[in-house]
Each structure stands twice: as C-alpha cells, then as structure tokens.
Design an enzyme around this catalytic site. Structure first.
Site, PDB file in Angstrom:
ATOM      1  N   GLU A 144     -16.693  -1.495 -10.739  1.00  0.00           N
ATOM      2  CA  GLU A 144     -15.498  -0.972 -10.072  1.00  0.00           C
ATOM      3  C   GLU A 144     -15.427  -1.349  -8.595  1.00  0.00           C
ATOM      4  OE1 GLU A 144     -14.908   3.186 -10.865  1.00  0.00           O
ATOM      5  OE2 GLU A 144     -13.142   3.330  -9.580  1.00  0.00           O
ATOM      6  N   ARG A 196      -0.752   4.252 -17.676  1.00  0.00           N
ATOM      7  CA  ARG A 196      -1.178   5.347 -16.812  1.00  0.00           C
ATOM      8  C   ARG A 196      -0.281   5.527 -15.593  1.00  0.00           C
ATOM      9  NH1 ARG A 196      -7.693   4.379 -17.491  1.00  0.00           N
ATOM     10  NH2 ARG A 196      -7.812   5.445 -19.507  1.00  0.00           N
ATOM     11  N   LEU A 239     -15.222  -0.129 -18.370  1.00  0.00           N
ATOM     12  CA  LEU A 239     -16.583  -0.412 -18.830  1.00  0.00           C
ATOM     13  C   LEU A 239     -16.754  -1.899 -19.103  1.00  0.00           C
ATOM     14  CD1 LEU A 239     -17.744   2.510 -21.148  1.00  0.00           C
ATOM     15  CD2 LEU A 239     -18.794   1.700 -19.045  1.00  0.00           C
TER      16      LEU A 239
END
Lengths: 114, 566
Positions: B380, B291, B396
C-alpha cells in the site's frame, strides 16, 4: 446507587515496569453498552493519561491478537472482553516477561529484537 | 542517560511485516540476501494484511475463463484515468504466479470441484476474487507467510517492536535506517545495501478506520524526508459500508463486504428505501456498486436528512433464511449472536470508513522509489497502481506482487555491493532524536493529539471536500505541528507509548499536510476525491500530483498522466 454511578466502569490498573515495584491506579470510564475493555483503556489514554501502556494493533477486529491481558484474574483479549459498569481489575499476563503496565513480552523468541 | 546504540549490518532491510514486507523478505532471501525484517508491532500481526476479510483479485481463470488483460482493463477503469500503467500491468500479470505460490505454501484458498473458486466483487467483469473461508483470508495469509519465513531462518532475521524513525541517506542513496527498540528504548542503527519500505497506508489519520493502529503513513514521511516523491496523496479510499451500529466487539468493521459478496443484501436509507439509483447507480439486488460511488451516495443521503439513526445507511439481510446465513458464514453467525445480532430479524447500520490509500511513494515498475536509489517500496505504501479509486481485491494482490518484485530488485542491488559505511552525517540527526534526553513531557497528551488530528481529517478531509474546509484543516494541522515541537519527550525505558506517539505524530502531521495540500490543489472531482465546489471531472485534470519536501515545505507539481493503451 445513583443513575450516574451505574454508567461508570472503574478500571483498576496495575502500573509499573517491575513486578515487585508496581502500583494500582483506579480510573473511571464512562460506560456505554457494547464497549470493550480496550475501548475503555483507549478512552483513558486520550482523556486522562497517555502514559498507560497497552499493546494493540487492530483495535476492534480481534485479528492481531496482541492485546492479551488479565481481567479479574482471567486471561482475555482486551478487545473482546466486555466493559462492565463495575470495578474491573486489569493486570499484565503473569506468565510472561513484564515490559510495562499491561504490556508483556508475547512474541515468539525468534521474532524478537536481540 | 543515553542508552547504548545497537548497530546492525544487513544486505536487505525490510521495514514492515505485513504481506508485502514478508513476501519481499522471502524473495530477497531466495535471491541470496541476508535479510532483516523489522516491524514496529509484532511480526505479521500489525499491518492491514491480518485484517483483510476476504477477496484477493487474480485472473486465474480456473472456473470462469479469464485473462490478466481483463483484470487490467477493470483496474484501469476503476482508477478513473489515473492508474500508473506499468504498475497496474505488473499487478495484474504477476498476480496468478503469487496466488499459486501461496496455494503451494498451504494458504487454503476456498475450492469448489477441485478448482480454486472465485467470487465477483464490484467493478470486476467476472468472478475474479479468491478467498479463504470464513472471512479468514488475512489471518490465513499472515500465518502462511510467517511459516514460510521461518523456513528461511538462516537468511531472514526478524525484529518486532522496532520502530524506524528515519531512513539513513548517504551520497544521495538510502544506506539503511535509524530507529529504536520499543520494548527497551535502545537506539538502533541499521546499515543496509538495499531497503524495502512496506509500511502500509495512512488510514490511522481518520477517526473511523478499518486498519491497524500503526498505519499512520510513516512510510510516506520516511520517504519524503529521504528525498523521495509522493504521488496522488488526495485519493483516500473510504469503504462505504463500514460497521456503524449496534456496537460490536471482536469483529472487523469491514466484515459486511463478504456478506454482500455471498448474499447480496440491500442498502437502504433511514426510511428503509433503496437509494443508490438516485445517484445514477442501480444495484438491482446485486453487489456491484464501486466504493467511491457507494460512499458518495450514503454521505449525500445522510446530508439530506435521510440517514439511519447513527448517521449512515441500513444494510439488510432480512431476505436470507437462517440456513442460508449459516451455510455462508458458519461460526461468524455465532459471533454475531453473541453481540445480539440476528440478521434475519434486523438490519445493521453502516457508514463509510477510511480503508485504503491509493496514493503513496512514487516508484518505477521494479519498485525502486523515484529519487532515492537503494530504496524500494511494496504494498500500500507504493502509489499509483490504483489511480483515483481501487478495485475490491487489489490490495492484497499488490502486497504480494509488489512485495515479491521489491524483494527481487533489492536482492539484485545487494549483490556485488560492499556494506555501506554509515557516516555520522547520515545518522546523526535521527540518533539524536531517538537517544535524546528530550523535553519534559509535561502536559503533552499525545493520545489526545492523535484524536484531534483524526477529527480534523475526518471532518474536513473526508470523502466530500471543499476548498474552505481544506484550508481550515491545514490551519488545524499547523497548530498541532507547532504543539508537537522539535524533540520527543524524554525516554523512560520500555514501551513508552507517549514517546512512540510523538514519533507517530511527527510523521502523521506531514502526511496529513500532503493529503490536504493535494486535495486543495485538485480543483475537480474524481474517484475518491469529491470537491463540492468543483463537482465535475475535468479532462485537464487527468494529472498526477507529485509532492516533495524542501526543508519544511511541501512542493506540489501536477504533470499530466500518461495516456492509456489497453
């Protein structure tokens, strides 16, 4: 009809904290194809009136299922109802306890603060 | 008029009802605790979990041989030298047990030939990401955990629409929290033997983001004000291919990720040319670009004048047949058609979108927040496991694993401990804030102020940064903070969004300051933090940055990261 007025959505919004003591407000929102009713409400809160109450979390994904209201008498999610360049009437769900403006008590009783 | 305050005693308070908070609540209840699970939104609907599209990383090894050690190695490599080793190890080692437990609870992981099937996500060395079809992982997980919580109804009390304003600290320990009930305006004081923060990340600080409107970093601010420590706040993950155009309704902006997992797809610039190889990362038609690299490549292409019309890149599935699309995504294809999108005939436009935060509250491996006994963190909001860049699928997983561990640790603490007495000192300031007949609301446009903060963050603290822009951002944040003032606008009964947004902004500005300060201090480029004025990754910067709050000021320290033994 001028070109300009065709690009405006007018949101007629029910405001109030009690069913028998509400009022109507009409707001004009610049219209862009592909917007949702929720996009229009979010625009209004930023540019005109931050006191308008609407319940939502996920903004655009139709995942949280919190933004249920009535548009022109039909129960919809504000995030998937398309904004249109005309007058649209927004009201809280009629069969749920009113909290404020377009917000109603939609949580199951076991998940509410008591 | 000041509404009456409601006081609640509980063994364990869990703040935030996404996957991390729900798993923590279940685990604490299994440990014998009476649990109060609160959320400022509705239970199980408001966090990031419900929006998760597809992948959950776990070394199950059902289809392809795998080992948590391999998952760990990939997580460490993606983290660019900054993963907290014990947290990353916990994440990878405990993932299979959580995934199988969710399977027993009926989440419905996709199966092939009787096995839970997995897909390969960028940065993983083999198929390791389980999912629920069709792009339904998040909703299925939320529903499953809510149902499991209902089975513990004797031990888990739930309260939605409850906004926590501050943690209560007495004798140097967290002894509960103070907040208010959003639908009535009633102030609420909660005394708890242990408290779990599971409030998610900070993506709401950015204009274009892929998370819920309630993820404004409130957990970071709560922990800071309670004496906790934040780490690595500069690392904000941008999801490279967030939907940009044409406008879509009823679809999650990160929906193209699953399409790429299943169908590959081609990422093209405004001239319809492939471009990622220019930045040293060839895709070869497969989806393997991490990413941080993909975000950088797209933004640089736009900067060079080779972006798509709306300022991003094209993503094309025009090589796919209608049958292949239908087979892979079933009803989603109809939802796209309702938005006038036919992927066989047109590319869509995508651009980086704020997605996840690697930094967060500093914690040890039993999820106990460093510096605040009695406070635990999950999901998170916990910082460090993913270093400078998170692998696809680990979000998750950390919600489940860290949630379960935090619930277990909280249950261990509550046993044998008497109910804390909340001193007036521990709660006074927060009660004053939530019950105050605050100032006249006048022209305070909180919605506009949030939009302004989002512009500052997006324009000056996005994926590509400079010292000059960061300083300008800090000035802009200070101006907003001054305009916000010390007291919220008066209460006016139920669901007062202006008042809620004031409390949100109170948290958002301090969190924004922490991100900017850490980014300004890190004079190198690494993972999700790219400085144009310091483009190299420097060995001497293999350091965490720790942030604490002293009165109004943030203190930044930069100890070296541990060396990794794999």
């Amino acid at each position: 009809m001028s070109q300009d007025s065709q690009r405006i959505a007018t949101l007629k919004i029910w405001r109030g904290s009690a069913r028998d003591a509400g009022r109507w407000e009409s707001h004009r929102v610049p219209f862009e194809p592909g917007q949702s009713v929720l996009d229009g409400l979010r625009w209004l809160r930023i540019h005109h009136d931050p006191t308008i109450a609407i319940r939502f979390s996920c903004i655009n994904a139709n995942a949280c299922k919190e933004c249920m209201i009535q548009v022109d008498g039909e129960t919809v999610y504000a995030c998937t109802a398309r904004l249109e360049a005309r007058e649209m009437t927004l009201t809280p769900l009629p069969n749920k306890k009113l909290v404020r403006d377009l917000v109603t008590e939609i949580a199951p009783p076991s998940e509410r603060f008591k | 008029m000041t509404p009456d305050t409601t006081t609640i005693d509980t063994d364990v308070l869990v703040i935030g009802a996404g996957a991390a908070g729900m798993y923590a609540a279940i685990e604490a209840a299994r440990g014998g605790a009476a649990v109060l699970l609160v959320d400022r939104s509705l239970i199980g609907r408001g966090g990031a979990t419900v929006m998760a599209q597809m992948t959950v990383a776990v070394a199950l090894g059902e289809e392809t041989p795998d080992d948590p050690r391999c998952h760990y190695d990939d997580t460490i490599a993606a983290g660019r030298g900054l993963c907290d080793e014990p947290l990353a190890r916990l994440l990878c080692e405990e993932a299979p047990a959580c995934i199988r437990e969710l399977d027993r609870w009926g989440v419905g992981w996709a199966r092939k030939d009787g096995h839970i099937t997995a897909t390969t996500a960028p940065g993983h060395d083999r198929p390791r990401c389980v999912y629920v079809d069709f792009i339904n992982t998040g909703p299925a997980v939320s529903k499953t955990l809510r149902a499991e919580i209902a089975r513990h109804q004797k031990n888990i009390r739930k309260a939605g629409d409850l906004c926590i304003v501050d943690l209560a600290v007495g004798g140097g320990e967290c002894v509960g929290a103070v907040g208010y009930h959003l639908t009535s305006g009633t102030p609420v004081v909660i005394a708890a033997k242990a408290t779990v923060l599971a409030t998610g990340g900070l993506t709401r600080l950015y204009r274009r983001n892929s998370a819920s409107a309630n993820m404004g970093g409130d957990g970071y601010a709560l922990a800071l004000r309670a004496g906790g420590c934040l780490i690595d706040m500069e690392f904000v993950q941008f999801f490279p291919i967030g939907h940009l155009a044409p406008r879509l309704i009823g679809m999650d902006p990160i929906m193209w990720d699953p399409f790429r997992y299943k169908l590959g797809g081609r990422l093209l610039n405004g001239r319809m040319e492939e471009f990622t190889s220019t930045y040293g990362s060839d895709e070869d038609g497969a989806y393997r670009l991490t990413r941080d690299l993909a975000t950088y490549a797209i933004l640089k292409e736009v900067e060079a004048g080779r972006g798509s019309p709306h300022g991003g890149a094209y993503l094309s599935f025009q090589h796919c047949s209608p049958e292949a699309l239908r087979d892979a995504f079933g009803p989603v294809i109809d939802r796209l058609a309702a938005n006038s999108i036919d992927l066989t005939g047109m590319p869509v436009e995508v651009a980086p979108i704020a997605h996840y935060h690697m930094g967060g509250v500093r914690t040890d491996a039993d999820m106990s927040a460093v510096g605040v006994p009695g406070l635990y963190v999950a999901g998170e909001v916990a910082g460090g496991a993913n270093g400078a860049n998170r692998l696809s699928g680990n979000a998750l997983t950390e919600a489940f694993v860290f949630g379960r561990q935090a619930g277990r640790s909280a249950a261990r603490r509550f046993r044998g401990r008497a109910a804390p007495k909340l001193s007036a000192q521990a709660t006074r300031a927060a009660i004053d804030l939530v019950s105050a007949n605050g100032r006249d609301r006048g022209s305070l446009n909180t919605a506009e102020m949030i939009a302004r903060l989002q512009s500052i963050m997006s324009d000056s603290i996005g994926p590509i940064r400079t010292g000059q822009k960061l300083k300008r951002a800090l000035d802009g944040i200070a101006t907003l903070e001054a305009a916000l003032g010390e007291a919220p606008p008066h209460g006016s009964g139920g669901f007062d969004l202006q008042r809620l947004e004031w409390f949100d902004l109170r948290n958002m500005v301090v969190v924004a300051r922490a991100v900017a300060a850490a980014a300004l201090n890190r004079t190198e480029s690494r993972g999700a933090h790219q400085r144009e004025d310091f483009p190299q990754t420097l060995p001497q910067w293999q350091r965490h940055q720790r942030i604490t709050l002293r009165d109004h000021d943030l203190k930044v320290a930069s100890p070296p990261a541990a060396q990794f033994a794999s």
